[in-house]
Write an enzyme that holds these catalytic residues in place. Structure first.
Site, PDB file in Angstrom:
ATOM      1  N   HIS A  42       3.490  -1.452   2.552  1.00 21.28           N
ATOM      2  CA  HIS A  42       4.456  -1.091   3.592  1.00 21.28           C
ATOM      3  C   HIS A  42       5.927  -1.354   3.302  1.00 21.28           C
ATOM      4  O   HIS A  42       6.764  -0.965   4.113  1.00 21.28           O
ATOM      5  CB  HIS A  42       4.084  -1.805   4.896  1.00 21.28           C
ATOM      6  CG  HIS A  42       2.723  -1.465   5.389  1.00 21.28           C
ATOM      7  ND1 HIS A  42       2.343  -0.182   5.732  1.00 21.28           N
ATOM      8  CD2 HIS A  42       1.622  -2.239   5.577  1.00 21.28           C
ATOM      9  CE1 HIS A  42       1.083  -0.188   6.123  1.00 21.28           C
ATOM     10  NE2 HIS A  42       0.619  -1.426   6.037  1.00 21.28           N
ATOM     11  N   LYS A  65      -6.090   7.224   1.236  1.00 24.90           N
ATOM     12  CA  LYS A  65      -5.832   6.617   2.540  1.00 24.90           C
ATOM     13  C   LYS A  65      -5.305   7.711   3.466  1.00 24.90           C
ATOM     14  O   LYS A  65      -4.458   8.508   3.079  1.00 24.90           O
ATOM     15  CB  LYS A  65      -4.810   5.485   2.394  1.00 24.90           C
ATOM     16  CG  LYS A  65      -4.599   4.687   3.669  1.00 24.90           C
ATOM     17  CD  LYS A  65      -3.661   3.510   3.437  1.00 24.90           C
ATOM     18  CE  LYS A  65      -3.483   2.732   4.740  1.00 24.90           C
ATOM     19  NZ  LYS A  65      -2.507   1.643   4.574  1.00 24.90           N
ATOM     20  N   ASN A  66      -5.800   7.753   4.704  1.00 21.26           N
ATOM     21  CA  ASN A  66      -5.440   8.830   5.636  1.00 21.26           C
ATOM     22  C   ASN A  66      -3.968   8.854   5.994  1.00 21.26           C
ATOM     23  O   ASN A  66      -3.378   9.925   6.116  1.00 21.26           O
ATOM     24  CB  ASN A  66      -6.268   8.736   6.919  1.00 21.26           C
ATOM     25  CG  ASN A  66      -7.709   9.109   6.691  1.00 21.26           C
ATOM     26  OD1 ASN A  66      -8.018   9.871   5.774  1.00 21.26           O
ATOM     27  ND2 ASN A  66      -8.603   8.572   7.487  1.00 21.26           N
ATOM     28  N   GLN A  67      -3.387   7.696   6.211  1.00 21.50           N
ATOM     29  CA  GLN A  67      -1.971   7.634   6.568  1.00 21.50           C
ATOM     30  C   GLN A  67      -1.416   6.270   6.204  1.00 21.50           C
ATOM     31  O   GLN A  67      -2.159   5.309   6.054  1.00 21.50           O
ATOM     32  CB  GLN A  67      -1.758   7.923   8.041  1.00 21.50           C
ATOM     33  CG  GLN A  67      -2.434   6.944   8.966  1.00 21.50           C
ATOM     34  CD  GLN A  67      -2.176   7.281  10.423  1.00 21.50           C
ATOM     35  OE1 GLN A  67      -1.416   8.179  10.737  1.00 21.50           O
ATOM     36  NE2 GLN A  67      -2.808   6.546  11.308  1.00 21.50           N
ATOM     37  N   ASN A  68      -0.112   6.217   6.062  1.00 20.41           N
ATOM     38  CA  ASN A  68       0.548   4.961   5.728  1.00 20.41           C
ATOM     39  C   ASN A  68       2.019   5.083   6.089  1.00 20.41           C
ATOM     40  O   ASN A  68       2.576   6.177   6.088  1.00 20.41           O
ATOM     41  CB  ASN A  68       0.412   4.660   4.233  1.00 20.41           C
ATOM     42  CG  ASN A  68       0.816   3.247   3.903  1.00 20.41           C
ATOM     43  OD1 ASN A  68       0.183   2.302   4.356  1.00 20.41           O
ATOM     44  ND2 ASN A  68       1.882   3.097   3.139  1.00 20.41           N
ATOM     45  N   THR A  69       2.641   3.946   6.380  1.00 21.19           N
ATOM     46  CA  THR A  69       4.070   3.917   6.670  1.00 21.19           C
ATOM     47  C   THR A  69       4.755   2.931   5.740  1.00 21.19           C
ATOM     48  O   THR A  69       4.310   1.791   5.600  1.00 21.19           O
ATOM     49  CB  THR A  69       4.323   3.505   8.133  1.00 21.19           C
ATOM     50  OG1 THR A  69       3.669   4.450   8.992  1.00 21.19           O
ATOM     51  CG2 THR A  69       5.811   3.489   8.449  1.00 21.19           C
ATOM     52  N   HIS A 155       0.265  -7.504   8.642  1.00 20.79           N
ATOM     53  CA  HIS A 155      -0.269  -6.252   9.184  1.00 20.79           C
ATOM     54  C   HIS A 155       0.844  -5.487   9.895  1.00 20.79           C
ATOM     55  O   HIS A 155       1.569  -6.067  10.704  1.00 20.79           O
ATOM     56  CB  HIS A 155      -1.401  -6.565  10.167  1.00 20.79           C
ATOM     57  CG  HIS A 155      -1.872  -5.401  10.969  1.00 20.79           C
ATOM     58  ND1 HIS A 155      -2.562  -4.338  10.415  1.00 20.79           N
ATOM     59  CD2 HIS A 155      -1.738  -5.117  12.289  1.00 20.79           C
ATOM     60  CE1 HIS A 155      -2.832  -3.465  11.379  1.00 20.79           C
ATOM     61  NE2 HIS A 155      -2.345  -3.913  12.511  1.00 20.79           N
TER      62      HIS A 155
END
Length: 160
Positions: A42, A65-69, A155
């Site tokens: 992140h 991975k489906n999504q990440n920021t 997290h």
């Protein structure tokens, strides 16, 4: 009766195996602490396009991975957010160790656009840049983390 019992035991083993595989897909690689894995996933001051930036994460996970920021800030800045007032985590409502940033930060959100990709080298992502507040969960550092920060982000719970 014996074939039914045998079949049901195999089904149970398969189900438990699938649950173990699914759980392992979401787990952090064991060589990293939670804070180190948070930073890898992140934190990036200048992330390249998502398809390139996500390769590092996907190489550890062995899947797309489906999504990440990616937060375009420093780890130290996120650690400072850990000093803000504790709140209930917006997406993990059972956790009370979240903290919201006081300022919006530039970020890059990545969405997987080909979820059927069988090989991690084929993962493709759409880039969604933005500027938002963020909420992180923080915990006491792991002994393997730098002693510089006693409390560290572990997290990314939300961007607002």
């Amino acid at each position: 009766m014996v074939p039914k019992l045998f079949t049901s035991q195999i089904c149970l083993l398969l189900l438990l195996g699938l649950m173990g595989v699914e759980g392992s897909l979401h787990a952090r690689p064991p060589q990293f602490t939670r804070a180190q894995w948070f930073a890898i996933q992140h934190i990036s001051l200048n992330p390249p396009r998502c398809t390139i930036a996500m390769r590092v994460i996907n190489n550890y996970r062995w899947r797309c991975k489906n999504q990440n920021t990616f937060l375009r800030t420093t780890f130290a800045n996120v650690v400072n957010v850990c000093g803000n007032q504790s709140i209930r985590c917006p997406h993990n409502r059972t956790l009370n160790n979240c903290h919201q940033s006081r300022f919006r930060v530039p970020l890059l959100h990545c969405d997987l656009i080909n979820p059927g990709a069988q090989n991690i080298s084929n993962c493709r992502y759409a880039d969604r840049p933005g500027r938002r507040f963020y909420v992180v969960a923080c915990d006491n550092r792991d002994p393997r983390d730098s002693p510089r920060y006693p409390v560290v982000p572990v997290h990314l719970d939300a961007t607002i």
